[in-house]
Write a protein that holds these residues in place. Structure first.
Motif, PDB file in Angstrom:
ATOM      1  N   ASN A   1      -9.015   9.402  -0.071  1.00 20.55           N
ATOM      2  CA  ASN A   1     -10.174   8.512   0.043  1.00 20.55           C
ATOM      3  C   ASN A   1      -9.837   7.237  -0.721  1.00 20.55           C
ATOM      4  O   ASN A   1      -9.776   7.223  -1.946  1.00 20.55           O
ATOM      5  CB  ASN A   1     -11.434   9.193  -0.488  1.00 20.55           C
ATOM      6  CG  ASN A   1     -12.665   8.382  -0.158  1.00 20.55           C
ATOM      7  OD1 ASN A   1     -12.622   7.487   0.695  1.00 20.55           O
ATOM      8  ND2 ASN A   1     -13.759   8.677  -0.825  1.00 20.55           N
ATOM      9  N   CYS A   2      -9.611   6.176   0.038  1.00 17.37           N
ATOM     10  CA  CYS A   2      -8.896   4.984  -0.458  1.00 17.37           C
ATOM     11  C   CYS A   2      -9.575   4.315  -1.652  1.00 17.37           C
ATOM     12  O   CYS A   2     -10.763   3.999  -1.606  1.00 17.37           O
ATOM     13  CB  CYS A   2      -8.749   3.983   0.682  1.00 17.37           C
ATOM     14  SG  CYS A   2      -7.768   2.553   0.233  1.00 17.37           S
ATOM     15  N   PRO A   3      -8.809   4.058  -2.730  1.00 16.88           N
ATOM     16  CA  PRO A   3      -9.353   3.370  -3.903  1.00 16.88           C
ATOM     17  C   PRO A   3      -9.119   1.862  -3.888  1.00 16.88           C
ATOM     18  O   PRO A   3      -9.367   1.189  -4.889  1.00 16.88           O
ATOM     19  CB  PRO A   3      -8.552   4.010  -5.043  1.00 16.88           C
ATOM     20  CG  PRO A   3      -7.206   4.248  -4.429  1.00 16.88           C
ATOM     21  CD  PRO A   3      -7.435   4.569  -2.974  1.00 16.88           C
TER      22      PRO A   3
ATOM     23  N   ALA B   1      -0.990   2.896   4.767  1.00 19.45           N
ATOM     24  CA  ALA B   1      -1.784   3.214   3.571  1.00 19.45           C
ATOM     25  C   ALA B   1      -1.383   2.301   2.430  1.00 19.45           C
ATOM     26  O   ALA B   1      -0.272   1.794   2.391  1.00 19.45           O
ATOM     27  CB  ALA B   1      -1.544   4.664   3.173  1.00 19.45           C
ATOM     28  N   CYS B   2      -2.300   2.142   1.478  1.00 16.02           N
ATOM     29  CA  CYS B   2      -1.945   1.309   0.328  1.00 16.02           C
ATOM     30  C   CYS B   2      -1.012   2.072  -0.604  1.00 16.02           C
ATOM     31  O   CYS B   2      -1.066   3.289  -0.726  1.00 16.02           O
ATOM     32  CB  CYS B   2      -3.202   0.811  -0.388  1.00 16.02           C
ATOM     33  SG  CYS B   2      -4.295   2.053  -1.083  1.00 16.02           S
ATOM     34  N   ALA B   3      -0.130   1.325  -1.225  1.00 14.75           N
ATOM     35  CA  ALA B   3       0.823   1.848  -2.206  1.00 14.75           C
ATOM     36  C   ALA B   3       0.916   0.834  -3.329  1.00 14.75           C
ATOM     37  O   ALA B   3       0.559  -0.341  -3.146  1.00 14.75           O
ATOM     38  CB  ALA B   3       2.191   2.051  -1.562  1.00 14.75           C
TER      39      ALA B   3
ATOM     40  N   ALA C   1      -3.563   3.932  -5.807  1.00  9.74           N
ATOM     41  CA  ALA C   1      -3.299   3.678  -4.391  1.00  9.74           C
ATOM     42  C   ALA C   1      -3.226   4.998  -3.615  1.00  9.74           C
ATOM     43  O   ALA C   1      -2.977   6.064  -4.183  1.00  9.74           O
ATOM     44  CB  ALA C   1      -1.985   2.918  -4.229  1.00  9.74           C
ATOM     45  N   CYS C   2      -3.448   4.909  -2.300  1.00 13.45           N
ATOM     46  CA  CYS C   2      -3.479   6.117  -1.466  1.00 13.45           C
ATOM     47  C   CYS C   2      -2.183   6.917  -1.541  1.00 13.45           C
ATOM     48  O   CYS C   2      -2.199   8.149  -1.564  1.00 13.45           O
ATOM     49  CB  CYS C   2      -3.734   5.725  -0.008  1.00 13.45           C
ATOM     50  SG  CYS C   2      -5.474   5.366   0.319  1.00 13.45           S
ATOM     51  N   ARG C   3      -1.061   6.235  -1.531  1.00 12.57           N
ATOM     52  CA  ARG C   3       0.204   6.962  -1.552  1.00 12.57           C
ATOM     53  C   ARG C   3       0.309   7.840  -2.800  1.00 12.57           C
ATOM     54  O   ARG C   3       0.814   8.961  -2.737  1.00 12.57           O
ATOM     55  CB  ARG C   3       1.376   5.975  -1.463  1.00 12.57           C
ATOM     56  CG  ARG C   3       2.694   6.653  -1.281  1.00 12.57           C
ATOM     57  CD  ARG C   3       3.842   5.702  -0.974  1.00 12.57           C
ATOM     58  NE  ARG C   3       5.117   6.400  -1.087  1.00 12.57           N
ATOM     59  CZ  ARG C   3       5.622   7.196  -0.165  1.00 12.57           C
ATOM     60  NH1 ARG C   3       4.976   7.383   0.964  1.00 12.57           N
ATOM     61  NH2 ARG C   3       6.762   7.814  -0.350  1.00 12.57           N
TER      62      ARG C   3
HETATM   63 ZN    ZN Z   1      -5.656   3.085   0.344  1.00  8.89          ZN
END
Ligand code: ZN
Length: 213
Positions: A190-192, A104-106, A123-125
């Motif tokens: 829900n990924c930004p 996941a993005c952080a 970010a997702c995290r």
């Molecule tokens: Zn993400």
């Protein structure tokens, strides 16, 4: 593998739209079916699963990949826990392939991958951490955030074994559907992400739909 659902949305017991950058954290009971619907296409739904009766038991990418002998998730995939119990099974999938290797993005990875000034981007995290902080009833904390599934995300493996983030293979209206084999907490970010093509550089909402059977 493409498998279409037989379920009728008018019979659903719960429907939630999740804007890009927001989270979904709800219990799906054993026997219920949950659909994640990519409303506008090319969206990434970064998802974690936990045993609702003991969140210390959670999704395991390692066990899931090993048991099915394939790195991509699709219809027929049994989602296994770190105790090798079946948590859910993917029973329908109109996208055809989902990633569980890309992570996941952080804010930290955004800084390393893109630029130092990306540090403050959502970010997702962060969405997961907000979710566990705002839902104290589950008794979870930062240490419960582990590796995840990226529904609709396209991370093909090269012939050399490398990973690449590619433009998505999903499209508006594509969905993945999972039937729960135990009571599970479904936690979706829900990924930004705006810096790589996993969302087509344009994060969009997803819908989460639950049926009793
Ligand atoms: Zn993400």
């Amino acid at each position: 593998m493409i498998v279409e659902s037989q379920l009728d949305v008018s019979n659903a017991v719960r429907r939630d739209q999740v804007p890009a950058g927001d989270y979904y954290m709800e219990i799906v009971k054993k026997g219920q079916t949950v659909r994640i619907l990519d409303l506008e296409g090319n969206q990434a739904a970064d998802t974690l699963f936990y045993n609702a009766n003991d969140p210390a038991e959670r999704y395991s990418a390692i066990d899931t990949i090993r048991e099915q002998g394939n790195v991509y998730l699709s219809s027929g995939t049994k989602i296994l826990s770190d105790q090798s119990n079946v948590m859910l099974e993917i029973v329908a999938d109109t996208c055809g392939r989902h990633d569980t290797l890309g992570g996941a993005c952080a804010t930290e990875s955004n800084t390393v991958r893109y630029a130092i000034e990306k540090k403050c981007m959502h970010a997702c995290r962060d969405s997961w951490l907000l979710a566990v902080a705002e839902n104290e009833q589950y008794g979870m904390s930062k240490r419960d955030i582990t590796h995840n599934i990226n529904f609709f995300m396209n991370v093909p493996i090269t012939t050399e074994g490398g990973l690449t983030f590619e433009d998505g293979i999903s499209a508006p209206g594509k969905y993945v559907e999972l039937k729960a084999a135990m009571d599970v907490i479904v936690l979706i970010s829900n990924c930004p992400q705006l810096n790589n093509p996993c969302n087509a550089y344009n994060p969009t909402p997803v819908e989460v739909i639950v049926w009793d059977e």
